[in-house]
Design a protein around this motif. Structure first.
Motif, PDB file in Angstrom:
ATOM      1  N   VAL A   1       4.566   9.656  -9.933  1.00  9.97           N
ATOM      2  CA  VAL A   1       4.758   8.704  -8.843  1.00  9.97           C
ATOM      3  C   VAL A   1       5.491   7.489  -9.408  1.00  9.97           C
ATOM      4  N   MET A   2       6.750   7.341  -9.028  1.00  7.96           N
ATOM      5  CA  MET A   2       7.525   6.191  -9.491  1.00  7.96           C
ATOM      6  C   MET A   2       7.417   5.073  -8.453  1.00  7.96           C
ATOM      7  N   VAL A   3       7.105   3.873  -8.923  1.00 12.35           N
ATOM      8  CA  VAL A   3       6.953   2.702  -8.060  1.00 12.35           C
ATOM      9  C   VAL A   3       7.803   1.580  -8.641  1.00 12.35           C
ATOM     10  N   TRP A   4       8.539   0.883  -7.788  1.00 12.65           N
ATOM     11  CA  TRP A   4       9.378  -0.212  -8.264  1.00 12.65           C
ATOM     12  C   TRP A   4       9.215  -1.432  -7.361  1.00 12.65           C
ATOM     13  N   ASN A   5       9.568  -2.579  -7.888  1.00 13.43           N
ATOM     14  CA  ASN A   5       9.520  -3.851  -7.152  1.00 13.43           C
ATOM     15  C   ASN A   5      10.896  -4.487  -7.301  1.00 13.43           C
ATOM     16  N   TYR A   6      11.759  -4.246  -6.317  1.00 10.60           N
ATOM     17  CA  TYR A   6      13.176  -4.617  -6.448  1.00 10.60           C
ATOM     18  C   TYR A   6      13.613  -5.567  -5.345  1.00 10.60           C
ATOM     19  N   HIS A   7      14.566  -6.424  -5.694  1.00 14.52           N
ATOM     20  CA  HIS A   7      15.268  -7.278  -4.730  1.00 14.52           C
ATOM     21  C   HIS A   7      16.664  -7.515  -5.268  1.00 14.52           C
ATOM     22  N   ASP A   8      17.647  -7.627  -4.358  1.00 13.84           N
ATOM     23  CA  ASP A   8      19.031  -7.849  -4.795  1.00 13.84           C
ATOM     24  C   ASP A   8      19.198  -9.113  -5.629  1.00 13.84           C
ATOM     25  N   GLU A   9      18.405 -10.138  -5.327  1.00 14.91           N
ATOM     26  CA  GLU A   9      18.599 -11.428  -5.991  1.00 14.91           C
ATOM     27  C   GLU A   9      17.843 -11.468  -7.312  1.00 14.91           C
TER      28      GLU A   9
ATOM     29  N   VAL B   1       0.863  -1.182   0.000  1.00 14.70           N
ATOM     30  CA  VAL B   1       0.000   0.000   0.000  1.00 14.70           C
ATOM     31  C   VAL B   1       0.901   1.234   0.000  1.00 14.70           C
ATOM     32  N   ILE B   2       0.655   2.129  -0.939  1.00 13.13           N
ATOM     33  CA  ILE B   2       1.442   3.354  -1.084  1.00 13.13           C
ATOM     34  C   ILE B   2       0.525   4.554  -0.889  1.00 13.13           C
ATOM     35  N   ASN B   3       0.996   5.510  -0.113  1.00 14.22           N
ATOM     36  CA  ASN B   3       0.251   6.747   0.105  1.00 14.22           C
ATOM     37  C   ASN B   3       1.108   7.936  -0.333  1.00 14.22           C
ATOM     38  N   VAL B   4       0.546   8.776  -1.188  1.00  8.90           N
ATOM     39  CA  VAL B   4       1.251   9.947  -1.718  1.00  8.90           C
ATOM     40  C   VAL B   4       0.454  11.192  -1.375  1.00  8.90           C
ATOM     41  N   ASP B   5       1.107  12.170  -0.768  1.00 10.46           N
ATOM     42  CA  ASP B   5       0.482  13.449  -0.428  1.00 10.46           C
ATOM     43  C   ASP B   5       1.126  14.532  -1.280  1.00 10.46           C
ATOM     44  N   LEU B   6       0.397  15.004  -2.275  1.00 10.44           N
ATOM     45  CA  LEU B   6       0.958  15.988  -3.192  1.00 10.44           C
ATOM     46  C   LEU B   6       1.179  17.350  -2.530  1.00 10.44           C
ATOM     47  N   ASN B   7       0.621  17.571  -1.362  1.00 13.73           N
ATOM     48  CA  ASN B   7       0.871  18.813  -0.627  1.00 13.73           C
ATOM     49  C   ASN B   7       2.050  18.694   0.329  1.00 13.73           C
ATOM     50  N   GLY B   8       2.568  17.492   0.500  1.00 15.90           N
ATOM     51  CA  GLY B   8       3.632  17.269   1.470  1.00 15.90           C
ATOM     52  C   GLY B   8       5.015  17.459   0.877  1.00 15.90           C
ATOM     53  N   GLU B   9       5.374  18.699   0.556  1.00 14.71           N
ATOM     54  CA  GLU B   9       6.664  18.960  -0.071  1.00 14.71           C
ATOM     55  C   GLU B   9       7.805  18.654   0.891  1.00 14.71           C
ATOM     56  N   ILE B  10       8.824  17.947   0.396  1.00 16.89           N
ATOM     57  CA  ILE B  10       9.976  17.592   1.243  1.00 16.89           C
ATOM     58  C   ILE B  10      11.294  18.084   0.671  1.00 16.89           C
ATOM     59  N   GLY B  11      11.288  18.644  -0.512  1.00 18.02           N
ATOM     60  CA  GLY B  11      12.530  19.134  -1.104  1.00 18.02           C
ATOM     61  C   GLY B  11      12.420  19.276  -2.605  1.00 18.02           C
TER      62      GLY B  11
ATOM     63  N   THR C   1      -1.529  -1.047  -4.179  1.00 20.25           N
ATOM     64  CA  THR C   1      -2.564  -0.015  -4.052  1.00 20.25           C
ATOM     65  C   THR C   1      -1.898   1.342  -3.843  1.00 20.25           C
ATOM     66  N   VAL C   2      -2.179   2.275  -4.735  1.00 17.91           N
ATOM     67  CA  VAL C   2      -1.578   3.602  -4.669  1.00 17.91           C
ATOM     68  C   VAL C   2      -2.667   4.624  -4.387  1.00 17.91           C
ATOM     69  N   ASN C   3      -2.564   5.260  -3.231  1.00 15.33           N
ATOM     70  CA  ASN C   3      -3.506   6.305  -2.830  1.00 15.33           C
ATOM     71  C   ASN C   3      -2.832   7.668  -2.983  1.00 15.33           C
ATOM     72  N   ILE C   4      -3.409   8.532  -3.795  1.00 13.63           N
ATOM     73  CA  ILE C   4      -2.839   9.861  -4.032  1.00 13.63           C
ATOM     74  C   ILE C   4      -3.817  10.899  -3.519  1.00 13.63           C
ATOM     75  N   SER C   5      -3.321  11.801  -2.677  1.00 17.08           N
ATOM     76  CA  SER C   5      -4.178  12.839  -2.106  1.00 17.08           C
ATOM     77  C   SER C   5      -3.697  14.220  -2.514  1.00 17.08           C
TER      78      SER C   5
ATOM     79  N   THR D   1      -7.367   6.700  -6.053  1.00 17.18           N
ATOM     80  CA  THR D   1      -6.749   5.406  -5.746  1.00 17.18           C
ATOM     81  C   THR D   1      -6.708   4.550  -7.002  1.00 17.18           C
ATOM     82  N   VAL D   2      -5.565   3.921  -7.210  1.00 11.41           N
ATOM     83  CA  VAL D   2      -5.415   3.018  -8.350  1.00 11.41           C
ATOM     84  C   VAL D   2      -4.658   1.776  -7.892  1.00 11.41           C
ATOM     85  N   ASN D   3      -5.047   0.637  -8.401  1.00  8.32           N
ATOM     86  CA  ASN D   3      -4.338  -0.617  -8.144  1.00  8.32           C
ATOM     87  C   ASN D   3      -3.560  -1.009  -9.386  1.00  8.32           C
ATOM     88  N   ILE D   4      -2.282  -1.260  -9.219  1.00 12.11           N
ATOM     89  CA  ILE D   4      -1.466  -1.710 -10.341  1.00 12.11           C
ATOM     90  C   ILE D   4      -0.894  -3.086 -10.029  1.00 12.11           C
TER      91      ILE D   4
END
Length: 850
Positions: A746-754, A320-330, A764-768, A833-836
């Motif tokens: 919104v960049m989303v990845w599914n990574y593992h070293d192996e 589950v991913i939550n994105v707040d477009l008002n939450g500027e961090i840099g 599930t990606v929730n964008i507010s 909300t979108v499910n990918i």
């Protein structure tokens, strides 16, 4: 007469496997005992998904344990383990006072006791370090002796010993000093081995030539004589030596912790005197810190597997991913828009120009390009890890002759595309080199890296001429491209002067830098210059360079200090092949960054200075293909692209954590002209066809403005990655998001070293806080079916001579593709909300436009 039979703990008869006990770094979870198994002593796999097998909170006083040492008892059935009682994450490197003693009959169930040295021995109340305990059996006394590193205040660290109680619950004798350093410098991390009637005490010695050394005695508790010979097979800083004997063999293994770079090195010997590195023979699917290995039986191995090889994550937690477009961090700084390569003459060749055009087109800002060999002598014929411009020669009287034709062709190609040089001042022209012959190397993949170290790598015979060369070159660039244009470039001197690229001393490199900077600033006082582009583990060199630029006398001007407009260093990972699969090491690359950030942070006067990762990659050799280096087989497919997404996100986080002005991270990957298709070079395209990794940069090109708050319940924390990489049971489903005036990404990845496949996971990606009510939504994707020329090439039969039609098909398949069409979507109270469905090694960019 000295005891000559081997201790039972060292006997390997009847043993068929090995148990490695270790910890993984700083932190309560990382500072815990872990187990790994091996059949051959070379290839180890972690048990329990590389998670702790004992609770540090339950067995220690601090909540953390480090440096575990394990020993088989003389009865053959009992096991003894000791460890440092220390929690660096909680308490830092402040004094610690205790060790942990553990005992087991089956390697599964352990009893434990805490031994607090000042509490047990009041006369030692001033102790400040109780580190790295180990155990050996004293045959003469019939007792177990514990020895460890201990110090008092600022006194040198020394190795002490005491005897354990019969039940191994504590110490029964007052600690005494075991080894006396001839120069009274610190010695620590002792490891005792008994061989041919002699006790060999391996340790980390400091002093004038620090490293792993050994002292030898025919008595266990006295008489040790230091053999002043470094045993490690590396120039990097090391600690935590451990020695074990291979089963049914006369070969010994000496391993140690390359603690600054996150690596572990194994060496082998027949005589415990002469050791050789065996890096290419060793693999681990985990990243250990100081630990030890013992031989075990098949029954013991199976017992451990039965206990710890259960499937701990039968069902992975839903992402589950939550994105707040008002939450500027840099700022969403385009640190990714920097590229580099060894072979500058590829720049103006057919596929080179095509790729540069594509790179320029994907970026909304000018892309910076760094290339080696811009001053190297030669006719411009490219080769792997080679290039030349012939910018400088001399006539018979030694007068300079400047020829800008080739170097202009390189820079013209950049400028025409709106790109800018990160101009490297190097390497040494043949006419200036103190050792001009041999000059051009003949290196090929598979050959020793030392082969490249020829005449171009040496200091100049005349520093005045060197400075004048830089002056004339910069003056020419100003004339050709204009003052304002050249002011927007960055200049830097040389490459990896602490490694294979520089055959001079450190002082000679600083002199080289001073004269180059002097020539540059005379030609254009507003030009920006920096260095030193050290290797990832070159923190000491970086620190010395900074001190020179800030406080030392300038070799060229005689004044204090040298120009320093930016700082550059490298960061590299180190993949290995484990059980036929490539296993990446993202931790090492990120640790390189963190370690060098710490060095820069020690200088308050450098706050805000631009920092560039001069090379930032999964490993070190772009021109080493997968035929000679199978660990580089990751480069053609989606392991490279998903690694890149996961790594860049953490580069931003590291810059935030250490408050560094990171402006660029150079991906040392370009293209190799007229090479076999998909040969496994670290490149962005092969024969004009884009690889999947280039599409990650196309995604980044659509992310600008501000970075905004984005969280995923499946994203490994930065601390966790720095401690133990991305190797636990679950993959890293991570996220990074940006917002500009009329768009968000919104960049989303599914990574593992192996490098293993896995079924797609629903994310599930929730964008507010989406402005307005309606917006356009597009999902771009890189996976085995999208934006992937490599998978398409394999489906075509892996042709090495594809037809024109096949090439056109591959070129199209190499472009960034979307899943479906752009759709109009509606936000409800600013939320969407979108499910990918994201497969392992997949990367998606969710783009919103309003």
């Amino acid at each position: 007469m000295a005891w000559s039979a081997p201790l039972l703990a060292q006997q390997t008869t009847g043993k068929s496997a090995y148990l490695f006990t270790y910890f993984t770094g700083k932190g309560t979870d990382a500072e815990s005992i872990r187990f790994a198994l091996s059949k051959d002593g070379y290839n180890f796999k972690a048990l329990h998904n590389n998670m702790p097998v004992l609770s540090s909170a339950q067995i220690s006083s601090t909540g953390g344990v480090r440096d575990p040492h394990i020993l088989r008892g003389e009865d053959g059935r009992t096991f003894y383990m000791v460890a440092t009682d220390m929690n660096v994450a909680k308490n830092g490197w402040n004094p610690n006072h205790a060790m942990v003693l553990l005992k087991s009959k089956d390697l599964i169930n352990w009893s434990s006791n805490i031994v607090n040295i000042p509490a047990l021995f009041p006369e030692l109340s001033a102790v400040t370090k109780v580190w790295a305990p180990q155990t050996i059996y004293d045959v003469k006394k019939g007792k177990y002796m514990i020895y460890w590193s201990m110090s008092f205040g600022k006194d040198p660290i020394k190795i002490y010993y005491a005897y354990a109680k019969s039940d191994f619950s504590g110490l029964e004798t007052t600690p005494k000093q075991l080894f006396f350093s001839p120069d009274n410098t610190s010695c620590l991390d002792g490891d005792l081995i008994f061989k041919d009637g002699k006790y060999h005490l391996f340790m980390k010695a400091t002093g004038k030539t620090p490293g792993i050394k050994q002292a030898i005695s025919d008595q266990l508790t006295e008489g040790y004589v230091l053999i002043d010979k470094r045993l490690e097979q590396t120039e990097q800083d090391v600690e935590g030596s451990g020695v074990f004997k291979l089963n049914n063999s006369d070969t010994w293994i000496l391993m140690y912790d390359l603690y600054r770079t996150g690596k572990y090195q194994f060496t082998k010997s027949k005589d415990l005197v002469n050791f050789s590195a065996i890096d290419n023979e060793v693999s681990m699917d985990f990243l250990p810190r100081h630990g030890t290995v013992i031989a075990i039986t098949a029954k013991e191995e199976q017992s451990l597997r039965n206990k710890w090889e259960q499937k701990l994550n039968k069902t992975e937690s839903a992402a589950v991913i939550n994105v707040d477009l008002n939450g500027e961090i840099g700022e969403m700084k385009p640190i990714w828009a920097w590229f580099g390569y060894d072979e500058p003459n590829y720049t103006y060749m057919k596929d080179g120009k095509k790729l540069l055009s594509e790179i320029a087109a994907l970026s909304p800002v000018p892309v910076y390009v760094r290339a080696h060999n811009l001053l190297t002598s030669g006719d411009g014929t490219p080769a792997l890890k080679w290039g030349s411009t012939n910018i400088y020669t001399e006539d018979a009287q030694g007068n300079p002759i400047y020829n800008y034709k080739i170097v202009d062709s390189i820079f013209d190609t950049y400028i025409k595309r709106g790109m800018k040089p990160l101009a490297q001042i190097g390497f040494m022209p043949e006419a200036l080199s103190t050792h001009p012959q041999p000059y051009q190397h003949q290196w090929k993949p598979g050959m020793s890296y030392n082969t490249i170290e020829t005449g171009w790598a040496y200091p100049p015979k005349d520093y005045g001429k060197w400075a004048e060369l830089v002056y004339q070159w910069v003056k020419h660039c100003v004339s050709r491209y204009g003052k304002a244009e050249v002011e927007s470039w960055y200049w830097e001197v040389w490459n990896e002067a602490n490694g294979a690229y520089w055959k001079g001393t450190q002082a000679e490199f600083f002199k080289l830098y001073d004269y180059a900077a002097d020539g540059l600033k005379r030609a254009l006082p507003t030009a920006k210059i920096g260095g030193p582009n050290v290797t990832g583990g070159g923190m000491k060199y970086l620190d010395a360079f900074i001190r020179h630029c800030l406080r030392d006398t300038n070799y060229a001007t005689g004044k204090i200090g040298a120009p320093l407009d930016l700082l550059l260093f490298h960061a590299k990972g180190s993949p290995r092949v484990v059980d036929g699969n490539v296993v990446m090491n993202i931790r090492q690359q990120l640790r390189n960054i963190a370690d060098n950030f710490k060095v820069i942070g020690a200088y308050p006067e450098l706050k805000g200075i631009p920092v560039v990762l001069g090379e930032s990659d999964p490993e070190g050799c772009a021109a080493c293909g997968m035929s000679t280096n199978p660990e580089n087989a990751y480069r053609n497919g989606t392991l490279y692209s998903s690694y890149t997404a996961a790594a860049f996100a953490r580069k931003y986080l590291l810059a935030d954590l250490y408050d560094k002005n990171l402006i660029g991270a150079v991906s040392w990957s370009f293209e190799f002209e007229d090479q076999p298709w998909f040969a496994g070079f670290r490149d962005l395209a092969t024969n004009g066809v884009d690889k999947p990794v280039l599409n990650v940069f196309r995604m980044y090109g659509m992310m600008h403005g501000k970075r905004v708050k984005a969280e995923s319940n499946r994203m490994y924390s930065l601390k966790s990655v720095l401690d133990s990489s991305i190797r636990s049971g679950q993959t890293d489903i991570g996220v990074m998001a940006s917002k500009a005036a009329q768009t968000a990404g919104v960049m989303v990845w599914n990574y593992h070293d192996e490098d293993v496949t896995g079924k797609p996971e629903v994310v599930t990606v929730n964008i507010s806080a989406i402005p307005g009510r309606t917006f356009s939504f597009t999902e771009y994707r890189i996976d085995d079916k999208h934006s992937n020329s490599y998978e398409l090439w394999k489906k075509l039969g892996s042709p090495q001579n594809p037809t024109a039609a096949q090439i056109a098909q591959l070129e199209k398949g190499g472009q960034l593709q979307s899943i479906g069409k752009t759709l109009k979507r509606t936000a409800v109270d600013g939320n969407f909300t979108v499910n990918i469905s994201l497969p392992r090694q997949g990367v998606s960019l969710l783009k919103l436009d309003w």
